[in-house]
Design a protein around this motif. Sequence first.
Motif, mmCIF file in Angstrom:
data_model
loop_
_atom_site.group_PDB
_atom_site.id
_atom_site.type_symbol
_atom_site.label_atom_id
_atom_site.label_comp_id
_atom_site.label_asym_id
_atom_site.label_seq_id
_atom_site.Cartn_x
_atom_site.Cartn_y
_atom_site.Cartn_z
ATOM 1 N N GLY A 113 -26.550 5.163 -32.812
ATOM 2 C CA GLY A 113 -27.676 4.610 -33.548
ATOM 3 C C GLY A 113 -27.350 4.360 -35.016
ATOM 4 O O GLY A 113 -26.287 4.718 -35.510
ATOM 5 N N LYS A 114 -28.286 3.737 -35.710
ATOM 6 C CA LYS A 114 -28.081 3.328 -37.106
ATOM 7 C C LYS A 114 -27.868 4.486 -38.065
ATOM 8 O O LYS A 114 -27.330 4.307 -39.154
ATOM 9 N N ALA A 115 -28.282 5.676 -37.690
ATOM 10 C CA ALA A 115 -28.127 6.836 -38.579
ATOM 11 C C ALA A 115 -26.665 7.084 -38.938
ATOM 12 O O ALA A 115 -26.367 7.671 -39.980
ATOM 13 N N VAL A 116 -25.757 6.598 -38.106
ATOM 14 C CA VAL A 116 -24.330 6.797 -38.362
ATOM 15 C C VAL A 116 -23.889 6.112 -39.662
ATOM 16 O O VAL A 116 -22.914 6.533 -40.281
ATOM 17 N N THR A 117 -24.621 5.109 -40.106
ATOM 18 C CA THR A 117 -24.245 4.402 -41.340
ATOM 19 C C THR A 117 -24.406 5.284 -42.578
ATOM 20 O O THR A 117 -23.893 4.946 -43.642
ATOM 21 N N LYS A 118 -25.073 6.410 -42.439
ATOM 22 C CA LYS A 118 -25.204 7.354 -43.558
ATOM 23 C C LYS A 118 -23.914 8.139 -43.783
ATOM 24 O O LYS A 118 -23.818 8.907 -44.729
ATOM 25 N N GLN A 119 -22.928 7.925 -42.904
ATOM 26 C CA GLN A 119 -21.662 8.638 -43.016
ATOM 27 C C GLN A 119 -20.637 7.865 -43.851
ATOM 28 O O GLN A 119 -19.449 8.164 -43.806
ATOM 29 N N LYS A 120 -21.100 6.897 -44.604
ATOM 30 C CA LYS A 120 -20.209 6.154 -45.502
ATOM 31 C C LYS A 120 -19.934 6.991 -46.729
ATOM 32 O O LYS A 120 -20.778 7.776 -47.128
ATOM 33 N N PRO A 121 -18.807 6.823 -47.369
ATOM 34 C CA PRO A 121 -17.725 5.899 -47.045
ATOM 35 C C PRO A 121 -16.910 6.422 -45.870
ATOM 36 O O PRO A 121 -16.721 7.628 -45.702
ATOM 37 N N TYR A 122 -16.453 5.489 -45.056
ATOM 38 C CA TYR A 122 -15.611 5.854 -43.929
ATOM 39 C C TYR A 122 -14.181 6.070 -44.412
ATOM 40 O O TYR A 122 -13.728 5.424 -45.338
ATOM 41 N N GLU A 123 -13.504 6.972 -43.740
ATOM 42 C CA GLU A 123 -12.084 7.202 -44.024
ATOM 43 C C GLU A 123 -11.271 6.452 -42.975
ATOM 44 O O GLU A 123 -11.617 6.469 -41.792
ATOM 45 N N VAL A 124 -10.201 5.811 -43.424
ATOM 46 C CA VAL A 124 -9.386 4.993 -42.530
ATOM 47 C C VAL A 124 -7.951 5.505 -42.549
ATOM 48 O O VAL A 124 -7.382 5.740 -43.615
ATOM 49 N N PHE A 125 -7.392 5.655 -41.355
ATOM 50 C CA PHE A 125 -6.018 6.116 -41.190
ATOM 51 C C PHE A 125 -5.308 5.155 -40.244
ATOM 52 O O PHE A 125 -5.941 4.546 -39.381
ATOM 53 N N TYR A 126 -3.991 5.044 -40.405
ATOM 54 C CA TYR A 126 -3.220 4.149 -39.545
ATOM 55 C C TYR A 126 -1.892 4.792 -39.180
ATOM 56 O O TYR A 126 -1.198 5.338 -40.032
ATOM 57 N N ASP A 127 -1.557 4.732 -37.904
ATOM 58 C CA ASP A 127 -0.260 5.173 -37.408
ATOM 59 C C ASP A 127 0.534 3.902 -37.131
ATOM 60 O O ASP A 127 0.309 3.231 -36.112
ATOM 61 N N ALA A 128 1.437 3.554 -38.031
ATOM 62 C CA ALA A 128 2.197 2.301 -37.926
ATOM 63 C C ALA A 128 3.131 2.288 -36.727
ATOM 64 O O ALA A 128 3.342 1.243 -36.110
ATOM 65 N N ALA A 129 3.683 3.433 -36.372
ATOM 66 C CA ALA A 129 4.617 3.495 -35.247
ATOM 67 C C ALA A 129 3.920 3.149 -33.931
ATOM 68 O O ALA A 129 4.484 2.453 -33.092
ATOM 69 N N ASN A 130 2.689 3.621 -33.760
ATOM 70 C CA ASN A 130 1.942 3.382 -32.520
ATOM 71 C C ASN A 130 0.903 2.274 -32.651
ATOM 72 O O ASN A 130 0.229 1.946 -31.679
ATOM 73 N N LYS A 131 0.733 1.752 -33.879
ATOM 74 C CA LYS A 131 -0.232 0.680 -34.167
ATOM 75 C C LYS A 131 -1.649 1.083 -33.753
ATOM 76 O O LYS A 131 -2.344 0.365 -33.052
ATOM 77 N N VAL A 132 -2.047 2.270 -34.230
ATOM 78 C CA VAL A 132 -3.356 2.828 -33.895
ATOM 79 C C VAL A 132 -4.122 3.146 -35.173
ATOM 80 O O VAL A 132 -3.567 3.714 -36.122
ATOM 81 N N TRP A 133 -5.391 2.778 -35.184
ATOM 82 C CA TRP A 133 -6.306 3.052 -36.287
ATOM 83 C C TRP A 133 -7.174 4.256 -35.945
ATOM 84 O O TRP A 133 -7.649 4.378 -34.815
ATOM 85 N N LEU A 134 -7.409 5.107 -36.915
ATOM 86 C CA LEU A 134 -8.377 6.197 -36.819
ATOM 87 C C LEU A 134 -9.379 5.971 -37.944
ATOM 88 O O LEU A 134 -9.001 5.878 -39.111
ATOM 89 N N VAL A 135 -10.638 5.839 -37.576
ATOM 90 C CA VAL A 135 -11.699 5.696 -38.577
ATOM 91 C C VAL A 135 -12.674 6.829 -38.343
ATOM 92 O O VAL A 135 -13.020 7.143 -37.206
ATOM 93 N N LYS A 136 -13.093 7.473 -39.436
ATOM 94 C CA LYS A 136 -14.069 8.549 -39.298
ATOM 95 C C LYS A 136 -15.047 8.519 -40.459
ATOM 96 O O LYS A 136 -14.741 8.053 -41.548
ATOM 97 N N GLY A 137 -16.235 9.020 -40.179
ATOM 98 C CA GLY A 137 -17.255 9.096 -41.207
ATOM 99 C C GLY A 137 -17.007 10.277 -42.129
ATOM 100 O O GLY A 137 -16.103 11.088 -41.905
ATOM 101 N N THR A 138 -17.807 10.360 -43.164
ATOM 102 C CA THR A 138 -17.727 11.492 -44.079
ATOM 103 C C THR A 138 -19.114 12.114 -44.223
ATOM 104 O O THR A 138 -20.124 11.452 -44.025
#
Length: 130
Positions: free
Chosen positions: A78-103
Amino acid sequence: MITRKNFLLLTIALILTVCILVGAIIFLRYRNPKVNSFEFSDYQHYVDEFPLDKNVGAIIDAKDATKKAETVWIEIYGKAVTKQKPYEVFYDAANKVWLVKGTVGFQRKGGVAHILMNNTGDVLAVWHTK
């Protein structure tokens, strides 16, 4: 000697300047998320426990990853998740995978949403901590 009118004008100008600076800082912070690295292998158990069979389309950069993560989270939590901004973004270049998480803010309690996605947009896992 400063007249009352000049003092009022100076105060208004100062307030406007501060508002513009704060707005610019907030805009820049959300516009270009900082990308940190992570090890995808450390998150394999989340893929096993919380898989999601969904493709959000190719991910071109961190900004795109956050938009697509938020879209998936809103569908699930639901929309309540938008209160977890700013989001943190991580990237594993070897596996080409993104990890995004709220704060979670200083005075808020609770967990945050997480998502793992590869460059082609396959959602590998979605979960929410408590």
